[in-house]
Design a protein around this motif. Structure first.
Motif, PDB file in Angstrom:
ATOM      1  N   GLY A   5      -6.085  -9.537  13.797  1.00  0.00           N
ATOM      2  CA  GLY A   5      -5.152  -8.319  13.722  1.00  0.00           C
ATOM      3  C   GLY A   5      -4.048  -8.485  12.874  1.00  0.00           C
ATOM      4  N   LEU A   6      -3.453  -7.974  12.217  1.00  0.00           N
ATOM      5  CA  LEU A   6      -2.476  -8.419  11.908  1.00  0.00           C
ATOM      6  C   LEU A   6      -1.149  -7.109  12.133  1.00  0.00           C
ATOM      7  CD1 LEU A   6      -1.349 -10.305   7.837  1.00  0.00           C
ATOM      8  CD2 LEU A   6      -0.192  -8.205   8.604  1.00  0.00           C
ATOM      9  N   THR A   7      -0.218  -7.105  12.632  1.00  0.00           N
ATOM     10  CA  THR A   7       1.062  -6.511  12.886  1.00  0.00           C
ATOM     11  C   THR A   7       2.405  -7.220  11.460  1.00  0.00           C
ATOM     12  OG1 THR A   7       0.340  -5.911  14.599  1.00  0.00           O
ATOM     13  CG2 THR A   7       2.481  -5.009  14.143  1.00  0.00           C
ATOM     14  N   THR A   8       2.304  -6.121  10.761  1.00  0.00           N
ATOM     15  CA  THR A   8       4.442  -5.803   9.969  1.00  0.00           C
ATOM     16  C   THR A   8       4.635  -4.175  10.455  1.00  0.00           C
ATOM     17  OG1 THR A   8       4.838  -6.367   8.426  1.00  0.00           O
ATOM     18  CG2 THR A   8       3.127  -5.529   8.107  1.00  0.00           C
ATOM     19  N   TRP A   9       5.807  -4.837   9.408  1.00  0.00           N
ATOM     20  CA  TRP A   9       6.686  -3.102   9.710  1.00  0.00           C
ATOM     21  C   TRP A   9       6.729  -2.411   8.021  1.00  0.00           C
ATOM     22  CZ3 TRP A   9      11.939  -3.331   8.417  1.00  0.00           C
ATOM     23  CH2 TRP A   9      12.755  -4.794   7.902  1.00  0.00           C
ATOM     24  N   SER A  10       6.737  -1.299   8.053  1.00  0.00           N
ATOM     25  CA  SER A  10       6.984  -0.384   6.984  1.00  0.00           C
ATOM     26  C   SER A  10       8.302  -1.067   6.050  1.00  0.00           C
ATOM     27  CB  SER A  10       6.972   1.274   7.357  1.00  0.00           C
ATOM     28  OG  SER A  10       8.145   1.050   7.957  1.00  0.00           O
ATOM     29  N   GLY A  11       8.521  -1.770   6.529  1.00  0.00           N
ATOM     30  CA  GLY A  11       9.565  -2.223   5.757  1.00  0.00           C
ATOM     31  C   GLY A  11       9.429  -3.325   4.875  1.00  0.00           C
ATOM     32  N   ASN A  12       7.990  -3.961   5.316  1.00  0.00           N
ATOM     33  CA  ASN A  12       8.016  -5.510   4.281  1.00  0.00           C
ATOM     34  C   ASN A  12       6.421  -4.904   3.675  1.00  0.00           C
ATOM     35  OD1 ASN A  12       6.837  -7.726   4.120  1.00  0.00           O
ATOM     36  ND2 ASN A  12       6.718  -8.455   5.860  1.00  0.00           N
ATOM     37  N   LYS A  13       6.710  -4.674   2.430  1.00  0.00           N
ATOM     38  CA  LYS A  13       6.064  -3.866   1.723  1.00  0.00           C
ATOM     39  C   LYS A  13       4.927  -5.082   1.369  1.00  0.00           C
ATOM     40  CE  LYS A  13       7.565   0.272   1.487  1.00  0.00           C
ATOM     41  NZ  LYS A  13       7.114   1.239   2.360  1.00  0.00           N
ATOM     42  N   ARG A  14       5.727  -6.070   0.963  1.00  0.00           N
ATOM     43  CA  ARG A  14       4.718  -7.063   0.482  1.00  0.00           C
ATOM     44  C   ARG A  14       3.145  -8.178   1.443  1.00  0.00           C
ATOM     45  NH1 ARG A  14       9.990  -9.174  -1.544  1.00  0.00           N
ATOM     46  NH2 ARG A  14       9.478 -11.051   0.621  1.00  0.00           N
ATOM     47  N   MET A  15       4.313  -7.873   2.765  1.00  0.00           N
ATOM     48  CA  MET A  15       2.934  -8.273   3.498  1.00  0.00           C
ATOM     49  C   MET A  15       1.951  -6.744   4.097  1.00  0.00           C
ATOM     50  SD  MET A  15       2.564 -10.302   5.925  1.00  0.00           S
ATOM     51  CE  MET A  15       0.579 -10.323   5.328  1.00  0.00           C
ATOM     52  N   MET A  16       2.193  -5.520   3.838  1.00  0.00           N
ATOM     53  CA  MET A  16       1.311  -4.754   3.571  1.00  0.00           C
ATOM     54  C   MET A  16       0.197  -4.600   3.310  1.00  0.00           C
ATOM     55  SD  MET A  16       3.622  -1.496   5.296  1.00  0.00           S
ATOM     56  CE  MET A  16       3.909  -1.347   3.760  1.00  0.00           C
ATOM     57  N   LYS A  17       0.842  -4.853   1.903  1.00  0.00           N
ATOM     58  CA  LYS A  17       0.469  -4.925  -0.101  1.00  0.00           C
ATOM     59  C   LYS A  17      -0.724  -6.462   0.452  1.00  0.00           C
ATOM     60  CE  LYS A  17       0.690  -5.688  -4.814  1.00  0.00           C
ATOM     61  NZ  LYS A  17       1.273  -5.670  -5.986  1.00  0.00           N
ATOM     62  N   CYS A  18      -0.220  -7.568   1.058  1.00  0.00           N
ATOM     63  CA  CYS A  18      -1.283  -8.715   0.832  1.00  0.00           C
ATOM     64  C   CYS A  18      -2.132  -8.413   2.034  1.00  0.00           C
ATOM     65  CB  CYS A  18      -0.588 -10.295   1.363  1.00  0.00           C
ATOM     66  SG  CYS A  18      -1.286 -11.165   1.601  1.00  0.00           S
ATOM     67  N   ALA A  19      -1.784  -8.107   3.097  1.00  0.00           N
ATOM     68  CA  ALA A  19      -2.882  -7.909   4.014  1.00  0.00           C
ATOM     69  C   ALA A  19      -4.206  -6.525   3.573  1.00  0.00           C
ATOM     70  CB  ALA A  19      -2.617  -6.284   5.266  1.00  0.00           C
ATOM     71  N   GLU A  20      -3.849  -5.410   2.338  1.00  0.00           N
ATOM     72  CA  GLU A  20      -4.886  -4.859   2.150  1.00  0.00           C
ATOM     73  C   GLU A  20      -5.461  -5.277   0.968  1.00  0.00           C
ATOM     74  OE1 GLU A  20      -2.351  -1.521   0.727  1.00  0.00           O
ATOM     75  OE2 GLU A  20      -2.003  -0.303   3.508  1.00  0.00           O
ATOM     76  N   SER A  21      -4.983  -6.169  -0.274  1.00  0.00           N
ATOM     77  CA  SER A  21      -5.335  -7.004  -0.439  1.00  0.00           C
ATOM     78  C   SER A  21      -6.968  -7.592  -0.463  1.00  0.00           C
ATOM     79  CB  SER A  21      -4.871  -7.428  -2.175  1.00  0.00           C
ATOM     80  OG  SER A  21      -4.122  -8.284  -1.450  1.00  0.00           O
ATOM     81  N   ILE A  22      -7.053  -9.193   0.548  1.00  0.00           N
ATOM     82  CA  ILE A  22      -7.748  -9.021   1.108  1.00  0.00           C
ATOM     83  C   ILE A  22      -8.341  -8.375   2.150  1.00  0.00           C
ATOM     84  CG2 ILE A  22      -6.435 -11.257   0.518  1.00  0.00           C
ATOM     85  CD1 ILE A  22      -5.474 -11.209   3.390  1.00  0.00           C
ATOM     86  N   GLY A  23      -8.590  -7.591   2.163  1.00  0.00           N
ATOM     87  CA  GLY A  23      -9.671  -6.809   3.150  1.00  0.00           C
ATOM     88  C   GLY A  23      -9.553  -6.367   4.109  1.00  0.00           C
ATOM     89  N   PHE A  24      -8.177  -6.057   4.780  1.00  0.00           N
ATOM     90  CA  PHE A  24      -7.203  -5.817   6.181  1.00  0.00           C
ATOM     91  C   PHE A  24      -7.116  -3.864   5.702  1.00  0.00           C
ATOM     92  CE2 PHE A  24      -6.191  -9.930   6.847  1.00  0.00           C
ATOM     93  CZ  PHE A  24      -6.484 -10.129   8.218  1.00  0.00           C
ATOM     94  N   GLN A  25      -7.715  -3.642   6.904  1.00  0.00           N
ATOM     95  CA  GLN A  25      -7.308  -1.792   7.149  1.00  0.00           C
ATOM     96  C   GLN A  25      -6.094  -1.594   7.617  1.00  0.00           C
ATOM     97  OE1 GLN A  25     -10.110   0.112   4.843  1.00  0.00           O
ATOM     98  NE2 GLN A  25     -10.822  -2.844   4.321  1.00  0.00           N
ATOM     99  N   LEU A  26      -5.861  -0.794   7.733  1.00  0.00           N
ATOM    100  CA  LEU A  26      -4.943  -0.004   8.003  1.00  0.00           C
ATOM    101  C   LEU A  26      -5.414   0.211   9.536  1.00  0.00           C
ATOM    102  CD1 LEU A  26      -1.918   0.554   8.484  1.00  0.00           C
ATOM    103  CD2 LEU A  26      -2.237   2.631   7.653  1.00  0.00           C
ATOM    104  N   GLU A  27      -5.155   0.757  10.995  1.00  0.00           N
ATOM    105  CA  GLU A  27      -5.916   1.170  11.391  1.00  0.00           C
ATOM    106  C   GLU A  27      -5.204   1.554  12.562  1.00  0.00           C
ATOM    107  OE1 GLU A  27      -8.734  -3.182  12.800  1.00  0.00           O
ATOM    108  OE2 GLU A  27      -6.972  -2.824  13.668  1.00  0.00           O
ATOM    109  N   GLY A  28      -4.007   1.717  12.025  1.00  0.00           N
ATOM    110  CA  GLY A  28      -2.335   2.249  13.015  1.00  0.00           C
ATOM    111  C   GLY A  28      -1.166   2.158  12.605  1.00  0.00           C
ATOM    112  N   ARG A  29      -0.799   3.088  12.491  1.00  0.00           N
ATOM    113  CA  ARG A  29       0.487   3.301  12.007  1.00  0.00           C
ATOM    114  C   ARG A  29       2.042   4.189  13.489  1.00  0.00           C
ATOM    115  NH1 ARG A  29       4.328   4.552   7.434  1.00  0.00           N
ATOM    116  NH2 ARG A  29       1.755   3.920   5.624  1.00  0.00           N
TER     117      ARG A  29
END
Length: 183
Positions: free
Chosen positions: A126-150
């Motif tokens: 797992g990887l947890t971040t916050w919606s204010g960290n757009k770069r981390m969200m983009k990074c996670a998604e670009s390597i195959g992480f799925q958004l599992e919860g908001r």
């Protein structure tokens, strides 16, 4: 040591205490993205030595990020619940001159590959971040992480509510990628 392109993840060397401490504490721009709603309290050198630096020297849950032979940050993992094998991974690139160069993507590929390779008992990272960290969200998604919860509006920072973003990747999903990481 873990090698991926121009990135090396490794244990801290005994003589790197001051360098790592200064990297974390002198330019704290990184704290605006790494859970800023928790607040950052600068540790004393002694506190840093007894906590983070010791973990970096052991090299089990924390490793130094080296880019072109220069230390730029750290990776880590922790157990959300070890009994259920719920593991969370993290990254901090302290050197803001290294932001926006997709180094986080390379680092996370190397770190996640290492975790799946070395921790046979886990099926998900797992990887947890916050919606204010757009770069981390983009990074996670670009390597195959799925958004599992908001979890909506649970992070309050500078007068604004943000969402907590929960990402995850399963072992079988990660295995589909052909990242050439040398462990």
């Amino acid at each position: 040591m873990i090698f991926f392109k121009d990135i090396v993840l490794r244990k801290a060397k005994d003589n790197e205490l001051d360098e790592l401490y200064n990297l974390e504490t002198q330019n704290i721009e990184w704290t605006k993205f790494n859970g800023p709603y928790f607040g950052y309290k600068k540790p004393s050198l002694e506190e840093y030595n007894n906590n983070t630096f010791k973990k970096l020297q052991l090299g089990k849950t924390h490793l130094v990020i080296e880019y072109n032979k220069v230390i730029i940050g750290v990776v880590s993992y922790y157990w959300e619940c070890e009994d259920t094998r719920w593991l969370e991974a993290g990254i901090v690139i302290y050197n803001n001159n290294c932001w926006g160069k997709q180094l986080g993507k390379k680092v996370m590929i190397a770190w996640v590959s290492n975790l799946f390779e070395s921790l046979n008992s886990i099926e998900r990272i797992g990887l947890t971040t916050w919606s204010g960290n757009k770069r981390m969200m983009k990074c996670a998604e670009s390597i195959g992480f799925q958004l599992e919860g908001r979890i909506r509006k649970v992070r309050y920072y500078n007068g604004v509510f943000y969402d907590s973003m929960k990402y995850g990747v399963l072992r079988e999903e990660w295995a589909k990628y052909e990242y050439n990481v040398f462990l």
